[in-house]
Design a protein around this motif. Structure first.
Motif, mmCIF file in Angstrom:
data_model
loop_
_atom_site.group_PDB
_atom_site.id
_atom_site.type_symbol
_atom_site.label_atom_id
_atom_site.label_comp_id
_atom_site.label_asym_id
_atom_site.label_seq_id
_atom_site.Cartn_x
_atom_site.Cartn_y
_atom_site.Cartn_z
ATOM 1 N N GLY A 36 5.142 -9.138 2.118
ATOM 2 C CA GLY A 36 4.371 -7.938 1.802
ATOM 3 C C GLY A 36 3.396 -8.080 0.652
ATOM 4 O O GLY A 36 2.675 -7.143 0.328
ATOM 5 N N LYS A 37 3.349 -9.239 0.004
ATOM 6 C CA LYS A 37 2.455 -9.470 -1.134
ATOM 7 C C LYS A 37 1.272 -10.306 -0.661
ATOM 8 O O LYS A 37 1.446 -11.411 -0.171
ATOM 9 N N ILE A 38 0.055 -9.772 -0.831
ATOM 10 C CA ILE A 38 -1.122 -10.511 -0.381
ATOM 11 C C ILE A 38 -1.403 -11.654 -1.360
ATOM 12 O O ILE A 38 -1.411 -11.465 -2.567
ATOM 13 N N PHE A 39 -1.566 -12.849 -0.803
ATOM 14 C CA PHE A 39 -1.828 -14.008 -1.651
ATOM 15 C C PHE A 39 -3.110 -14.737 -1.273
ATOM 16 O O PHE A 39 -3.543 -15.642 -1.983
ATOM 17 N N GLY A 40 -3.728 -14.358 -0.176
ATOM 18 C CA GLY A 40 -4.943 -15.058 0.212
ATOM 19 C C GLY A 40 -5.698 -14.351 1.313
ATOM 20 O O GLY A 40 -5.260 -13.321 1.834
ATOM 21 N N LEU A 41 -6.832 -14.939 1.642
ATOM 22 C CA LEU A 41 -7.693 -14.426 2.704
ATOM 23 C C LEU A 41 -8.130 -15.574 3.597
ATOM 24 O O LEU A 41 -8.246 -16.712 3.139
ATOM 25 N N ILE A 42 -8.357 -15.251 4.844
ATOM 26 C CA ILE A 42 -8.997 -16.185 5.758
ATOM 27 C C ILE A 42 -10.318 -15.530 6.147
ATOM 28 O O ILE A 42 -10.332 -14.443 6.725
ATOM 29 N N CYS A 43 -11.399 -16.192 5.761
ATOM 30 C CA CYS A 43 -12.743 -15.694 6.044
ATOM 31 C C CYS A 43 -13.572 -16.845 6.599
ATOM 32 O O CYS A 43 -13.562 -17.948 6.034
ATOM 33 N N ASP A 44 -14.265 -16.607 7.677
ATOM 34 C CA ASP A 44 -15.104 -17.632 8.315
ATOM 35 C C ASP A 44 -14.315 -18.910 8.585
ATOM 36 O O ASP A 44 -14.810 -20.022 8.365
ATOM 37 N N ASN A 45 -13.085 -18.751 9.035
ATOM 38 C CA ASN A 45 -12.195 -19.893 9.332
ATOM 39 C C ASN A 45 -12.006 -20.812 8.131
ATOM 40 O O ASN A 45 -11.925 -22.026 8.266
ATOM 41 N N LYS A 102 1.839 -2.469 -5.514
ATOM 42 C CA LYS A 102 2.131 -1.103 -5.934
ATOM 43 C C LYS A 102 2.696 -0.337 -4.752
ATOM 44 O O LYS A 102 2.240 -0.494 -3.622
ATOM 45 N N PRO A 103 3.702 0.497 -4.997
ATOM 46 C CA PRO A 103 4.249 1.286 -3.889
ATOM 47 C C PRO A 103 3.194 2.241 -3.341
ATOM 48 O O PRO A 103 2.407 2.812 -4.098
ATOM 49 N N LYS A 104 3.177 2.355 -2.023
ATOM 50 C CA LYS A 104 2.201 3.241 -1.398
ATOM 51 C C LYS A 104 2.671 4.680 -1.538
ATOM 52 O O LYS A 104 3.861 4.980 -1.369
ATOM 53 N N LYS A 105 1.720 5.548 -1.819
ATOM 54 C CA LYS A 105 2.038 6.977 -1.913
ATOM 55 C C LYS A 105 2.140 7.547 -0.507
ATOM 56 O O LYS A 105 1.359 7.196 0.365
ATOM 57 N N LYS A 106 3.115 8.405 -0.327
ATOM 58 C CA LYS A 106 3.249 9.054 0.972
ATOM 59 C C LYS A 106 2.170 10.107 1.118
ATOM 60 O O LYS A 106 1.845 10.823 0.167
ATOM 61 N N LYS A 107 1.593 10.161 2.301
ATOM 62 C CA LYS A 107 0.559 11.142 2.572
ATOM 63 C C LYS A 107 1.210 12.505 2.755
ATOM 64 O O LYS A 107 2.238 12.629 3.413
ATOM 65 N N THR A 108 0.600 13.489 2.144
ATOM 66 C CA THR A 108 1.123 14.853 2.295
ATOM 67 C C THR A 108 0.261 15.597 3.286
ATOM 68 O O THR A 108 -0.963 15.415 3.342
ATOM 69 N N LYS A 109 0.912 16.421 4.068
ATOM 70 C CA LYS A 109 0.177 17.217 5.044
ATOM 71 C C LYS A 109 -0.396 18.440 4.346
ATOM 72 O O LYS A 109 0.228 19.025 3.473
#
Length: 110
Positions: A36-45, A102-109
């Motif tokens: 769940g932790k982003i560590f990189g990107l793949i862009c243009d192969n 960071k924990p995602k905030k729950k969307k409120t209706k």
């Protein structure tokens, strides 16, 4: 040029013992995550890893480039993509140094 799924699958298959690895499509390219932790990107192969001091120490003299126009520099990994042990170790030490998401905030209706 957008990255193709074959390259994304190749990269994620190369990473072992670094948590649960998955890629998520983002704006036509891909973010790569470990537990769940982003560590990189793949862009243009091309594989870009978030820069950390531990990653810099491990690589030695990294090639740095922005993954897309306007982005900060990341470590560009090209010649070591097929070295499973080296790439996996880089990911492990990078992820260890990155902050928890960071924990995602729950969307409120309304």
């Amino acid at each position: 040029m957008a990255s193709d799924q074959t390259f994304v699958d190749f990269v994620t298959d190369q990473i072992h013992n670094a948590g649960v690895i998955h890629a998520r499509k983002m704006f036509g390219e891909y973010g790569i995550y470990s537990d769940g932790k982003i560590f990189g990107l793949i862009c243009d192969n091309k594989l870009f890893i978030k820069p950390t001091q531990a990653g810099r120490d491990f690589i030695g003299t990294p090639v740095e480039a922005p993954p897309y126009e306007g982005a900060k520099n990341s470590f560009l990994i090209e010649d070591k993509l097929e070295d499973v042990d080296w790439l996996s170790e880089l990911i492990r030490i990078t992820v260890k140094e990155l902050p928890e998401p960071k924990p995602k905030k729950k969307k409120t209706k309304k």
